[in-house]
Design an enzyme around this catalytic site. Structure first.
Site, PDB file in Angstrom:
ATOM      1  N   ARG A 133       0.800  -1.225   0.000  1.00  0.00           N
ATOM      2  CA  ARG A 133       0.000   0.000   0.000  1.00  0.00           C
ATOM      3  C   ARG A 133       0.835   1.279   0.000  1.00  0.00           C
ATOM      4  O   ARG A 133       0.559   2.201  -0.770  1.00  0.00           O
ATOM      5  CB  ARG A 133      -0.926   0.023   1.239  1.00  0.00           C
ATOM      6  CG  ARG A 133      -2.182  -0.765   1.060  1.00  0.00           C
ATOM      7  CD  ARG A 133      -2.627  -1.363   2.370  1.00  0.00           C
ATOM      8  NE  ARG A 133      -1.714  -2.444   2.702  1.00  0.00           N
ATOM      9  CZ  ARG A 133      -1.913  -3.718   2.344  1.00  0.00           C
ATOM     10  NH1 ARG A 133      -3.005  -4.050   1.732  1.00  0.00           N
ATOM     11  NH2 ARG A 133      -1.027  -4.656   2.614  1.00  0.00           N
ATOM     12  N   THR A 134       1.817   1.374   0.850  1.00  0.00           N
ATOM     13  CA  THR A 134       2.546   2.637   0.963  1.00  0.00           C
ATOM     14  C   THR A 134       3.246   2.960  -0.352  1.00  0.00           C
ATOM     15  O   THR A 134       3.124   4.061  -0.890  1.00  0.00           O
ATOM     16  CB  THR A 134       3.541   2.573   2.140  1.00  0.00           C
ATOM     17  OG1 THR A 134       2.813   2.220   3.324  1.00  0.00           O
ATOM     18  CG2 THR A 134       4.228   3.908   2.360  1.00  0.00           C
TER      19      THR A 134
ATOM     20  N   HIS B 123       5.662   5.900  11.229  1.00  0.00           N
ATOM     21  CA  HIS B 123       5.003   5.720   9.924  1.00  0.00           C
ATOM     22  C   HIS B 123       4.023   6.890   9.757  1.00  0.00           C
ATOM     23  O   HIS B 123       2.814   6.727   9.781  1.00  0.00           O
ATOM     24  CB  HIS B 123       4.291   4.367   9.889  1.00  0.00           C
ATOM     25  CG  HIS B 123       3.912   3.891   8.520  1.00  0.00           C
ATOM     26  ND1 HIS B 123       3.918   4.714   7.413  1.00  0.00           N
ATOM     27  CD2 HIS B 123       3.520   2.661   8.081  1.00  0.00           C
ATOM     28  CE1 HIS B 123       3.538   4.004   6.355  1.00  0.00           C
ATOM     29  NE2 HIS B 123       3.296   2.757   6.738  1.00  0.00           N
TER      30      HIS B 123
ATOM     31  N   ARG C 189      11.522   3.662   2.722  1.00  0.00           N
ATOM     32  CA  ARG C 189      11.196   2.756   3.840  1.00  0.00           C
ATOM     33  C   ARG C 189      12.420   1.915   4.098  1.00  0.00           C
ATOM     34  O   ARG C 189      13.019   1.371   3.163  1.00  0.00           O
ATOM     35  CB  ARG C 189      10.006   1.872   3.477  1.00  0.00           C
ATOM     36  CG  ARG C 189       9.797   0.755   4.482  1.00  0.00           C
ATOM     37  CD  ARG C 189       8.549  -0.039   4.226  1.00  0.00           C
ATOM     38  NE  ARG C 189       7.347   0.704   4.596  1.00  0.00           N
ATOM     39  CZ  ARG C 189       6.120   0.193   4.577  1.00  0.00           C
ATOM     40  NH1 ARG C 189       5.933  -1.066   4.201  1.00  0.00           N
ATOM     41  NH2 ARG C 189       5.071   0.923   4.925  1.00  0.00           N
TER      42      ARG C 189
ATOM     43  N   LYS D 135      26.062  -5.057  -3.819  1.00  0.00           N
ATOM     44  CA  LYS D 135      27.521  -5.023  -4.004  1.00  0.00           C
ATOM     45  C   LYS D 135      28.212  -4.393  -2.797  1.00  0.00           C
ATOM     46  O   LYS D 135      29.422  -4.214  -2.796  1.00  0.00           O
ATOM     47  CB  LYS D 135      27.889  -4.185  -5.234  1.00  0.00           C
ATOM     48  CG  LYS D 135      27.286  -4.660  -6.531  1.00  0.00           C
ATOM     49  CD  LYS D 135      27.734  -3.715  -7.663  1.00  0.00           C
ATOM     50  CE  LYS D 135      27.064  -4.044  -8.967  1.00  0.00           C
ATOM     51  NZ  LYS D 135      27.271  -2.963  -9.968  1.00  0.00           N
TER      52      LYS D 135
HETATM   53  C1  NCD Z   1       2.045  -1.231   8.040  1.00  0.00           C
HETATM   54  C2  NCD Z   1       3.549  -1.021   8.131  1.00  0.00           C
HETATM   55  O1  NCD Z   1       4.263  -1.252   7.159  1.00  0.00           O
HETATM   56  O2  NCD Z   1       3.954  -0.597   9.193  1.00  0.00           O
HETATM   57  N1  NCD Z   1       1.563  -1.380   6.747  1.00  0.00           N
HETATM   58  C3  NCD Z   1       1.247  -0.272   6.001  1.00  0.00           C
HETATM   59  O3  NCD Z   1       2.082   0.553   5.707  1.00  0.00           O
HETATM   60  N2  NCD Z   1      -0.032  -0.124   5.632  1.00  0.00           N
HETATM   61  C4  NCD Z   1       1.516  -2.227   8.980  1.00  0.00           C
HETATM   62  C5  NCD Z   1       2.079  -3.620   9.020  1.00  0.00           C
HETATM   63  O4  NCD Z   1       3.010  -3.968   8.297  1.00  0.00           O
HETATM   64  O5  NCD Z   1       1.547  -4.405   9.812  1.00  0.00           O
END
Ligand code: NCD
Length: 309
Positions: A57-58, A135, A107, A86
Protein backbone atom coordinates in the site's frame (compact mmCIF):
# COMPACT_ATOMS: atom_id res chain seq x y z
CA UNK A 1 -2.13 31.03 4.23
CA UNK A 2 1.51 30.39 3.29
CA UNK A 3 2.38 26.74 2.80
CA UNK A 4 4.37 25.77 5.90
CA UNK A 5 5.36 22.48 4.33
CA UNK A 6 7.01 23.90 1.19
CA UNK A 7 10.40 22.24 0.78
CA UNK A 8 10.11 20.42 4.12
CA UNK A 9 10.69 16.77 4.98
CA UNK A 10 8.04 14.53 6.53
CA UNK A 11 9.75 12.24 9.02
CA UNK A 12 7.67 12.11 12.18
CA UNK A 13 4.27 13.09 13.54
CA UNK A 14 5.77 14.16 16.86
CA UNK A 15 6.40 17.77 15.83
CA UNK A 16 3.10 18.34 13.99
CA UNK A 17 0.41 20.55 15.49
CA UNK A 18 -3.29 19.87 15.37
CA UNK A 19 -3.69 22.79 12.93
CA UNK A 20 -1.09 21.34 10.61
CA UNK A 21 -2.71 17.90 10.69
CA UNK A 22 -6.17 19.32 10.11
CA UNK A 23 -4.83 21.56 7.31
CA UNK A 24 -3.33 18.54 5.57
CA UNK A 25 -6.65 16.74 5.82
CA UNK A 26 -8.49 19.74 4.39
CA UNK A 27 -6.08 19.65 1.48
CA UNK A 28 -6.68 15.91 1.07
CA UNK A 29 -10.40 16.64 0.80
CA UNK A 30 -9.63 18.98 -2.09
CA UNK A 31 -7.57 16.24 -3.75
CA UNK A 32 -10.60 13.93 -3.85
CA UNK A 33 -11.62 15.81 -7.04
CA UNK A 34 -8.47 14.62 -8.80
CA UNK A 35 -8.22 11.20 -7.23
CA UNK A 36 -9.62 9.29 -10.20
CA UNK A 37 -8.91 11.59 -13.14
CA UNK A 38 -5.69 13.32 -12.15
CA UNK A 39 -4.25 16.80 -12.73
CA UNK A 40 -1.03 18.02 -14.34
CA UNK A 41 0.26 20.03 -11.37
CA UNK A 42 3.43 17.91 -11.04
CA UNK A 43 4.20 17.59 -14.74
CA UNK A 44 7.91 17.00 -15.31
CA UNK A 45 8.59 16.18 -11.66
CA UNK A 46 9.92 12.84 -10.44
CA UNK A 47 9.58 10.98 -7.18
CA UNK A 48 12.04 8.30 -6.05
CA UNK A 49 10.43 5.42 -4.12
CA UNK A 50 13.21 3.64 -2.25
CA UNK A 51 11.83 0.65 -0.40
CA UNK A 52 14.32 -1.50 1.50
CA UNK A 53 11.45 -3.37 3.19
CA UNK A 54 8.29 -5.00 1.79
CA UNK A 55 5.34 -2.76 1.02
CA UNK A 56 2.17 -2.94 -1.03
CA UNK A 57 0.00 0.00 0.00
CA UNK A 58 2.55 2.64 0.96
CA UNK A 59 4.71 2.24 -2.12
CA UNK A 60 1.94 1.81 -4.66
CA UNK A 61 -0.24 4.57 -3.26
CA UNK A 62 2.70 7.01 -3.28
CA UNK A 63 3.36 6.06 -6.88
CA UNK A 64 -0.31 6.40 -7.77
CA UNK A 65 -0.58 9.74 -5.94
CA UNK A 66 2.48 11.17 -7.74
CA UNK A 67 1.11 10.01 -11.09
CA UNK A 68 -2.37 11.38 -10.36
CA UNK A 69 -0.67 14.72 -9.68
CA UNK A 70 0.82 14.53 -13.16
CA UNK A 71 4.34 13.56 -12.11
CA UNK A 72 6.20 10.29 -12.44
CA UNK A 73 8.17 7.90 -10.25
CA UNK A 74 11.28 5.74 -10.35
CA UNK A 75 12.44 3.43 -7.60
CA UNK A 76 12.82 -0.08 -6.27
CA UNK A 77 10.65 -2.39 -4.13
CA UNK A 78 13.60 -4.05 -2.35
CA UNK A 79 17.37 -3.79 -2.34
CA UNK A 80 17.54 -6.90 -4.58
CA UNK A 81 18.87 -5.75 -7.91
CA UNK A 82 20.45 -2.55 -6.56
CA UNK A 83 24.09 -1.84 -5.78
CA UNK A 84 23.32 -2.44 -2.09
CA UNK A 85 23.98 -6.08 -3.07
CA UNK A 86 27.52 -5.02 -4.00
CA UNK A 87 28.00 -3.37 -0.62
CA UNK A 88 26.93 0.19 -1.38
CA UNK A 89 25.92 2.15 1.73
CA UNK A 90 22.51 3.67 2.32
CA UNK A 91 24.06 7.14 2.29
CA UNK A 92 25.62 6.63 -1.15
CA UNK A 93 22.40 5.17 -2.55
CA UNK A 94 20.45 8.15 -1.26
CA UNK A 95 22.93 10.71 -2.52
CA UNK A 96 22.85 9.15 -5.94
CA UNK A 97 19.08 8.89 -6.33
CA UNK A 98 18.67 12.45 -5.09
CA UNK A 99 20.53 13.54 -8.24
CA UNK A 100 17.73 12.04 -10.35
CA UNK A 101 14.50 13.10 -8.63
CA UNK A 102 12.67 16.00 -6.95
CA UNK A 103 11.43 14.15 -3.86
CA UNK A 104 12.15 10.84 -2.15
CA UNK A 105 9.92 8.41 -0.25
CA UNK A 106 11.85 5.76 1.61
CA UNK A 107 11.20 2.76 3.84
CA UNK A 108 14.02 1.11 5.72
CA UNK A 109 14.28 -1.34 8.65
CA UNK A 110 16.57 0.95 10.70
CA UNK A 111 15.02 3.46 13.06
CA UNK A 112 16.21 6.93 12.22
CA UNK A 113 17.12 6.08 8.61
CA UNK A 114 14.77 8.67 7.09
CA UNK A 115 16.03 11.32 9.48
CA UNK A 116 19.57 10.49 8.41
CA UNK A 117 18.51 10.97 4.78
CA UNK A 118 17.32 14.50 5.55
CA UNK A 119 20.79 15.35 6.82
CA UNK A 120 22.35 14.21 3.56
CA UNK A 121 19.90 15.52 0.98
CA UNK A 122 18.60 18.88 -0.15
CA UNK A 123 15.32 17.57 -1.59
CA UNK A 124 12.24 16.68 0.50
CA UNK A 125 12.32 13.24 2.12
CA UNK A 126 9.19 11.40 3.21
CA UNK A 127 9.42 8.61 5.76
CA UNK A 128 7.46 5.59 4.52
CA UNK A 129 8.36 3.64 7.68
CA UNK A 130 11.62 3.34 9.65
CA UNK A 131 11.77 0.12 11.64
CA UNK A 132 9.24 0.07 14.44
CA UNK A 133 9.67 3.80 15.06
CA UNK A 134 7.53 5.92 12.72
CA UNK A 135 5.00 5.72 9.92
CA UNK A 136 3.76 9.30 9.74
CA UNK A 137 2.00 9.16 6.36
CA UNK A 138 -0.03 6.14 7.45
CA UNK A 139 -1.13 8.28 10.37
CA UNK A 140 -2.31 11.04 8.06
CA UNK A 141 -4.55 8.61 6.22
CA UNK A 142 -5.72 7.02 9.46
CA UNK A 143 -6.71 10.42 10.86
CA UNK A 144 -8.34 11.34 7.57
CA UNK A 145 -10.39 8.13 7.67
CA UNK A 146 -11.42 8.76 11.28
CA UNK A 147 -12.45 12.34 10.49
CA UNK A 148 -14.32 11.29 7.37
CA UNK A 149 -16.27 8.60 9.22
CA UNK A 150 -16.89 10.33 12.55
CA UNK A 151 -17.09 13.95 11.37
CA UNK A 152 -14.25 14.93 13.67
CA UNK A 153 -11.54 13.22 15.67
CA UNK A 154 -12.30 15.02 18.94
CA UNK A 155 -14.80 13.60 21.39
CA UNK A 156 -14.44 9.90 20.61
CA UNK A 157 -13.15 6.78 22.32
CA UNK A 158 -10.53 5.07 20.21
CA UNK A 159 -8.99 1.67 20.94
CA UNK A 160 -5.62 0.71 19.49
CA UNK A 161 -5.50 -3.08 19.55
CA UNK A 162 -2.84 -5.68 18.97
CA UNK A 163 0.91 -5.35 18.74
CA UNK A 164 1.50 -1.99 20.38
CA UNK A 165 5.10 -2.84 21.13
CA UNK A 166 6.47 -3.17 17.63
CA UNK A 167 3.90 -1.54 15.35
CA UNK A 168 5.04 1.81 13.98
CA UNK A 169 1.52 2.64 12.80
CA UNK A 170 0.18 2.78 16.35
CA UNK A 171 3.29 4.62 17.56
CA UNK A 172 2.69 7.41 15.06
CA UNK A 173 -1.10 7.39 15.38
CA UNK A 174 -1.06 7.62 19.18
CA UNK A 175 1.24 10.64 18.94
CA UNK A 176 -1.12 12.33 16.52
CA UNK A 177 -4.10 11.55 18.76
CA UNK A 178 -2.39 13.28 21.66
CA UNK A 179 -3.22 16.54 19.84
CA UNK A 180 -6.92 15.76 20.16
CA UNK A 181 -9.50 15.47 22.86
CA UNK A 182 -9.97 11.69 22.76
CA UNK A 183 -10.19 8.78 25.17
CA UNK A 184 -7.50 6.31 24.19
CA UNK A 185 -7.61 2.62 25.04
CA UNK A 186 -4.44 0.59 24.50
CA UNK A 187 -5.42 -3.05 24.16
CA UNK A 188 -2.74 -5.68 23.79
CA UNK A 189 -1.50 -9.00 25.14
CA UNK A 190 0.80 -8.23 28.07
CA UNK A 191 3.97 -9.06 26.07
CA UNK A 192 3.02 -6.54 23.38
CA UNK A 193 2.22 -3.50 25.49
CA UNK A 194 3.19 -0.05 24.28
CA UNK A 195 6.79 0.79 25.17
CA UNK A 196 7.27 2.92 28.27
CA UNK A 197 9.02 5.79 26.46
CA UNK A 198 5.98 6.38 24.28
CA UNK A 199 3.50 5.96 27.13
CA UNK A 200 5.46 8.55 29.04
CA UNK A 201 5.53 10.87 26.03
CA UNK A 202 1.77 10.55 25.53
CA UNK A 203 1.15 11.35 29.18
CA UNK A 204 3.38 14.41 28.90
CA UNK A 205 1.32 15.51 25.93
CA UNK A 206 -1.86 15.33 27.99
CA UNK A 207 -3.25 11.95 26.94
CA UNK A 208 -3.97 9.48 29.69
CA UNK A 209 -4.45 6.16 27.91
CA UNK A 210 -6.10 3.19 29.60
CA UNK A 211 -4.16 -0.05 29.12
CA UNK A 212 -6.07 -3.31 28.93
CA UNK A 213 -5.67 -6.92 27.84
CA UNK A 214 -9.42 -7.53 27.72
CA UNK A 215 -10.27 -7.22 24.03
CA UNK A 216 -14.00 -7.70 24.40
CA UNK A 217 -14.26 -4.99 27.04
CA UNK A 218 -12.08 -2.57 25.04
CA UNK A 219 -14.18 -3.04 21.92
CA UNK A 220 -17.37 -2.48 23.90
CA UNK A 221 -16.02 0.85 25.19
CA UNK A 222 -14.69 2.08 21.86
CA UNK A 223 -16.40 4.01 19.05
CA UNK A 224 -13.58 2.96 16.79
CA UNK A 225 -10.98 0.23 16.97
CA UNK A 226 -7.67 0.31 15.13
CA UNK A 227 -6.33 -3.25 14.93
CA UNK A 228 -2.78 -4.23 14.01
CA UNK A 229 -0.90 -7.27 12.81
CA UNK A 230 1.63 -8.85 15.14
CA UNK A 231 4.90 -7.56 13.67
CA UNK A 232 6.64 -10.91 13.27
CA UNK A 233 9.66 -9.40 11.52
CA UNK A 234 10.50 -7.20 14.52
CA UNK A 235 10.72 -9.92 17.16
CA UNK A 236 14.21 -10.75 18.46
CA UNK A 237 13.56 -14.43 17.63
CA UNK A 238 10.88 -16.73 16.31
CA UNK A 239 10.27 -18.41 19.68
CA UNK A 240 9.21 -15.06 21.17
CA UNK A 241 6.87 -14.51 18.25
CA UNK A 242 5.34 -18.00 18.52
CA UNK A 243 4.35 -17.29 22.14
CA UNK A 244 1.97 -14.54 21.01
CA UNK A 245 1.35 -15.46 17.37
CA UNK A 246 -2.32 -16.27 17.90
CA UNK A 247 -2.95 -14.21 20.99
CA UNK A 248 -5.92 -12.32 19.54
CA UNK A 249 -8.38 -12.40 16.72
CA UNK A 250 -11.17 -10.04 15.79
CA UNK A 251 -14.07 -11.77 14.12
CA UNK A 252 -17.66 -11.03 13.27
CA UNK A 253 -19.09 -12.54 16.44
CA UNK A 254 -16.85 -10.42 18.64
CA UNK A 255 -17.77 -7.23 16.78
CA UNK A 256 -21.47 -7.99 16.98
CA UNK A 257 -21.21 -8.74 20.72
CA UNK A 258 -19.37 -5.47 21.34
CA UNK A 259 -21.78 -3.13 19.52
CA UNK A 260 -20.06 -2.96 16.12
CA UNK A 261 -17.39 -0.29 16.61
CA UNK A 262 -15.89 1.16 13.43
CA UNK A 263 -12.98 -1.05 12.41
CA UNK A 264 -9.72 0.23 10.91
CA UNK A 265 -6.53 -1.72 10.16
CA UNK A 266 -3.46 -0.49 8.26
CA UNK A 267 -3.16 -3.89 6.53
CA UNK A 268 -1.71 -6.34 5.71
CA UNK A 269 -3.77 -8.64 7.95
CA UNK A 270 -2.91 -12.22 8.65
CA UNK A 271 -4.68 -14.11 11.43
CA UNK A 272 -5.73 -11.25 13.73
CA UNK A 273 -8.62 -10.15 11.54
CA UNK A 274 -11.02 -12.80 10.34
CA UNK A 275 -12.29 -12.34 6.77
CA UNK A 276 -15.82 -12.89 8.05
CA UNK A 277 -15.83 -9.21 9.13
CA UNK A 278 -15.23 -7.96 5.60
CA UNK A 279 -18.80 -7.25 4.55
CA UNK A 280 -19.78 -5.51 7.79
CA UNK A 281 -20.72 -1.90 7.18
CA UNK A 282 -18.21 -0.72 9.79
CA UNK A 283 -15.25 -2.56 8.28
CA UNK A 284 -13.40 0.37 6.79
CA UNK A 285 -9.92 -0.99 6.11
CA UNK A 286 -10.08 -1.13 2.32
CA UNK A 287 -11.53 2.36 1.98
CA UNK A 288 -8.93 3.43 4.57
CA UNK A 289 -6.22 2.14 2.20
CA UNK A 290 -7.91 4.04 -0.64
CA UNK A 291 -7.72 7.24 1.40
CA UNK A 292 -3.96 6.94 1.02
CA UNK A 293 -4.32 8.46 -2.44
CA UNK A 294 -5.84 11.89 -1.67
CA UNK A 295 -3.82 12.13 1.53
CA UNK A 296 -0.51 11.40 -0.21
CA UNK A 297 -1.46 13.75 -3.07
CA UNK A 298 -2.00 16.42 -0.43
CA UNK A 299 1.34 15.71 1.20
CA UNK A 300 3.41 15.54 -2.00
CA UNK A 301 1.83 18.70 -3.40
CA UNK A 302 2.51 20.53 -0.12
CA UNK A 303 6.16 19.50 0.09
CA UNK A 304 6.72 20.35 -3.59
CA UNK A 305 4.67 23.53 -3.13
CA UNK A 306 2.45 22.81 -6.12
CA UNK A 307 -0.67 24.68 -7.06
CA UNK A 308 -3.24 22.02 -7.83
CA UNK A 309 -6.29 22.98 -9.88
C1 NCD B 1 2.04 -1.23 8.04
C2 NCD B 1 3.55 -1.02 8.13
O1 NCD B 1 4.26 -1.25 7.16
O2 NCD B 1 3.95 -0.60 9.19
N1 NCD B 1 1.56 -1.38 6.75
C3 NCD B 1 1.25 -0.27 6.00
O3 NCD B 1 2.08 0.55 5.71
N2 NCD B 1 -0.03 -0.12 5.63
C4 NCD B 1 1.52 -2.23 8.98
C5 NCD B 1 2.08 -3.62 9.02
O4 NCD B 1 3.01 -3.97 8.30
O5 NCD B 1 1.55 -4.41 9.81
Amino acid sequence: MPNQFAGADFITIRDKTKDQLEGMMDRAEEMEKYRHNGTDAARGLLMGTLFFEPSTRTRLSFQAAMKRLGGDTIGFPSSEGTSVQKGETLADTLRTVSQYVNIIVMRHPSEGSAKLATELLDIPVINGGDGSANHPTQTLLDLYTIRKELGEVDGHTIALAGDLRYSRTTRSLSRALSNYDVELILNSPSQLRMKKDLLYELKNRGLDPVESDDLEHSLTEADLVYATRIQKERFPNLAEYEKVAHAYEIDRDLLERTGNPLLLHPLPRVTELNTNVDDLENSLFFSQAGNGIPVRMALISSLLDLTVR
